[in-house]
Enzyme design. Structure first.
Site, PDB file in Angstrom:
ATOM      1  N   HIS A 156       0.807  -1.230   0.000  1.00  0.00           N
ATOM      2  CA  HIS A 156       0.000   0.000   0.000  1.00  0.00           C
ATOM      3  C   HIS A 156       0.840   1.281   0.000  1.00  0.00           C
ATOM      4  O   HIS A 156       0.680   2.114  -0.900  1.00  0.00           O
ATOM      5  CB  HIS A 156      -1.009  -0.027   1.152  1.00  0.00           C
ATOM      6  CG  HIS A 156      -1.620   1.300   1.446  1.00  0.00           C
ATOM      7  ND1 HIS A 156      -2.461   1.937   0.545  1.00  0.00           N
ATOM      8  CD2 HIS A 156      -1.492   2.128   2.509  1.00  0.00           C
ATOM      9  CE1 HIS A 156      -2.815   3.108   1.062  1.00  0.00           C
ATOM     10  NE2 HIS A 156      -2.245   3.251   2.242  1.00  0.00           N
ATOM     11  N   HIS A 165       3.980   6.980   5.106  1.00  0.00           N
ATOM     12  CA  HIS A 165       2.804   7.688   5.632  1.00  0.00           C
ATOM     13  C   HIS A 165       2.001   6.924   6.692  1.00  0.00           C
ATOM     14  O   HIS A 165       1.346   7.531   7.524  1.00  0.00           O
ATOM     15  CB  HIS A 165       1.887   8.166   4.497  1.00  0.00           C
ATOM     16  CG  HIS A 165       0.977   7.119   3.953  1.00  0.00           C
ATOM     17  ND1 HIS A 165       1.323   6.294   2.917  1.00  0.00           N
ATOM     18  CD2 HIS A 165      -0.283   6.759   4.298  1.00  0.00           C
ATOM     19  CE1 HIS A 165       0.323   5.475   2.649  1.00  0.00           C
ATOM     20  NE2 HIS A 165      -0.666   5.738   3.476  1.00  0.00           N
ATOM     21  N   GLU A 225       1.174   5.556  12.581  1.00  0.00           N
ATOM     22  CA  GLU A 225      -0.165   5.194  13.032  1.00  0.00           C
ATOM     23  C   GLU A 225      -0.291   3.691  13.270  1.00  0.00           C
ATOM     24  O   GLU A 225      -0.954   3.262  14.205  1.00  0.00           O
ATOM     25  CB  GLU A 225      -1.198   5.665  12.000  1.00  0.00           C
ATOM     26  CG  GLU A 225      -2.550   5.817  12.663  1.00  0.00           C
ATOM     27  CD  GLU A 225      -3.637   6.146  11.682  1.00  0.00           C
ATOM     28  OE1 GLU A 225      -3.329   6.696  10.622  1.00  0.00           O
ATOM     29  OE2 GLU A 225      -4.793   5.848  12.002  1.00  0.00           O
ATOM     30  N   ASP A 226       0.311   2.915  12.399  1.00  0.00           N
ATOM     31  CA  ASP A 226       0.059   1.465  12.436  1.00  0.00           C
ATOM     32  C   ASP A 226       1.183   0.626  13.023  1.00  0.00           C
ATOM     33  O   ASP A 226       1.033  -0.577  13.142  1.00  0.00           O
ATOM     34  CB  ASP A 226      -0.215   0.951  11.011  1.00  0.00           C
ATOM     35  CG  ASP A 226      -1.439   1.618  10.406  1.00  0.00           C
ATOM     36  OD1 ASP A 226      -2.248   2.137  11.179  1.00  0.00           O
ATOM     37  OD2 ASP A 226      -1.563   1.593   9.176  1.00  0.00           O
TER      38      ASP A 226
HETATM   39 MN    MN Z   1      -2.527   4.677   3.913  1.00  0.00          MN
END
Ligand code: MN
Length: 488
Positions: free
Chosen positions: A52, A76, A80-81
């Site tokens: 992704h 990006h 967050e992940d």
């Molecule tokens: Mn994304």
């Protein structure tokens, strides 16, 4: 070579094409960094997660953007992940990249539902734009790839993401002059919001392109020759097919008759400078009669988002009607990439700073209008929603209903028992009667009465879905039978 390696090779190849001296080692470092951070994570499609961010970076490279933006694209989703922090990104790739990644992370979390979610979404987008416009470019690329893998998500999420794109992302891309991006976002979102119409249109375009191809090639040759004969330096003459979703909107205005959409295919002429644009227009009109009222001078009067070009529609020698667009190379690039052209690696100085200011002014003006106008929601809604509405459950799930559907339609859509026991409804936290027509964005809560066994026969008059109608009818028919039996 693995699929992943192949994709990465492709990215570096694309970058090399428009910036031969780019630091590809740094790009590779960022790729490896992201791959390690996302190790073990999967997408809903079943693919490794790293595909992704890599695809996101590829979309940014296709837009010819510079290296820091591409690296931020690769990274990006890291903070967050994964466990890897923003500080580590800053240590490895510098504050500029880290700031962009932070901007995207902030855009990611939206906690509200329904209309609040929508407003929150818009507000965050504008905040990000105000802070660093490059963040929006990455967000567009991120969303575009998410749309391409949307098939792996449940239907309610597909609708939520696709409507967000139609209502928020595409209009912003349009305001920023990013026609190419706007067209792609709309096409993918359209596919999920209106699958039937999308497939019909896809087929129609295929057929029509076949029909028009030969004749289009003939005109391209003719135009090229005529302009050369008159001493015009032509850089390129090409055919272009109208963007799918804007074609659909135009078709709706013309009873879905493609023969009345004159700019379904158009010829685009690229010349050296602005005076040559007008000279070319004169020659075209001398050879082919223009249609009245179809000459548009967007060079003298550019569109608010900066779009510049000459448009005319002419009768060809075979009596066909075709649109011709004339512009310089710079106008063409700006039309395709809009504000993104500002960060083109090889275009230093070619985009004047006043252009950037104009775009931002335009966007700020628009934002103020939206906020000042109480009806801004309707203003932004595109007429794709004219015969369908999207409403929300209190948990934020999206439900797709025909226009003017009622709380009873909603109740039966959720569950037959909820329909049968429906006693009242809250629309956006206000008590409402059960025949109130619902609007897009409404949050509906159904109040049930557990002792109630049968629906109200009057509901039949106001419901809009065949599902609700048939459920009510069949249950009432059963009741009549039981009543008769008990009475005897
Ligand atoms: Mn994304």
């Amino acid at each position: 070579m693995s699929e992943l390696e192949k994709n990465f090779k492709n990215l570096t190849k694309t970058i090399r094409e428009y910036q031969p001296k780019a630091d590809l080692e740094l790009v590779e470092l960022a790729f490896e960094f992201a791959r390690e951070a996302h190790a073990g994570q999967k997408r809903m499609t079943g693919e490794d997660y790293i595909f992704h961010p890599l695809a996101t970076a590829q979309i940014l490279a296709n837009m010819k953007l510079n290296i820091p933006i591409i690296i931020a694209g690769l990274l990006h989703d890291v903070p967050e992940d994964t466990k890897v922090s923003l500080t580590e990104i800053e240590k490895n790739f510098g504050a500029d990249v880290a700031n962009m990644v932070e901007g995207i992370t902030k855009l990611g979390t939206i906690k509200y539902r329904g209309i609040e979610r929508y407003i929150e979404n818009l507000r965050k987008m504008f905040l990000a734009i105000a802070k660093d416009l490059r963040v929006i470019l990455i967000k567009f690329a991120d969303r575009l790839h998410n749309l391409k893998t949307l098939y792996a998500l449940p239907r309610n999420k597909q609708i939520r993401i696709a409507s967000e794109v139609m209502e928020i992302y595409a209009p912003i891309a349009n305001r920023l002059g990013m026609y190419e991006m706007k067209g792609k976002l709309e096409e993918e979102a359209f596919k999920y919001l209106y699958p039937k119409e999308y497939n019909w249109l896809k087929k129609l375009i295929e057929e029509q392109t076949k029909v028009k191809e030969k004749y289009l090639n003939k005109i391209i040759l003719f135009v090229n020759q005529e302009l050369k004969d008159e001493g015009i330096d032509v850089i390129e003459v090409k055919g272009r097919v109208k963007q799918l979703y804007s074609l659909y909107q135009k078709l709706l205005k013309h009873n879905k008759d493609i023969n009345r959409v004159y700019d379904f295919v158009a010829i685009r002429i690229i010349v050296e400078d602005m005076p040559t644009c007008y000279a070319a227009l004169g020659i075209i009109h001398k050879k082919m009669k223009p249609l009245k009222g179809r000459i548009k001078d967007y060079i003298a009067q550019p569109k608010p988002n900066g779009y510049s070009s000459l448009h005319t529609t002419v009768f060809t020698l075979d009596g066909e009607i075709i649109e011709i667009q004339i512009r310089t190379k710079e106008m063409d690039e700006n039309a395709e990439f809009g504000i993104a052209a500002h960060w083109h690696y090889d275009e230093k100085g070619s985009l004047k700073p006043n252009k950037l200011t104009r775009w931002i002014e335009e966007l700020t003006k628009w934002q103020k209008e939206l906020i000042a106008n109480e009806k801004f929601l309707e203003n932004l809604k595109i007429d794709v929603f004219h015969d369908r509405i999207f409403v929300f459950t209190p948990k934020g799930d999206v439900i797709d209903l025909p226009a003017a559907a009622t709380p009873v339609d909603f109740a039966y859509y959720v569950h037959t028992d909820i329909g049968n026991q429906c006693a009242g409804a809250l629309i956006n936290n206000h008590i409402a009667s059960l025949d109130t027509p619902l609007k897009s964005g409404d949050v509906i809560e159904i109040l049930t009465d557990k002792n109630r066994k049968y629906p109200n026969a009057d509901w039949i008059k106001s419901v809009k879905t065949s599902l609700a109608r048939s459920k009510i009818k069949s249950i009432l028919a059963k009741r009549t039978l039981i009543d008769r039996f008990l009475n005897k």
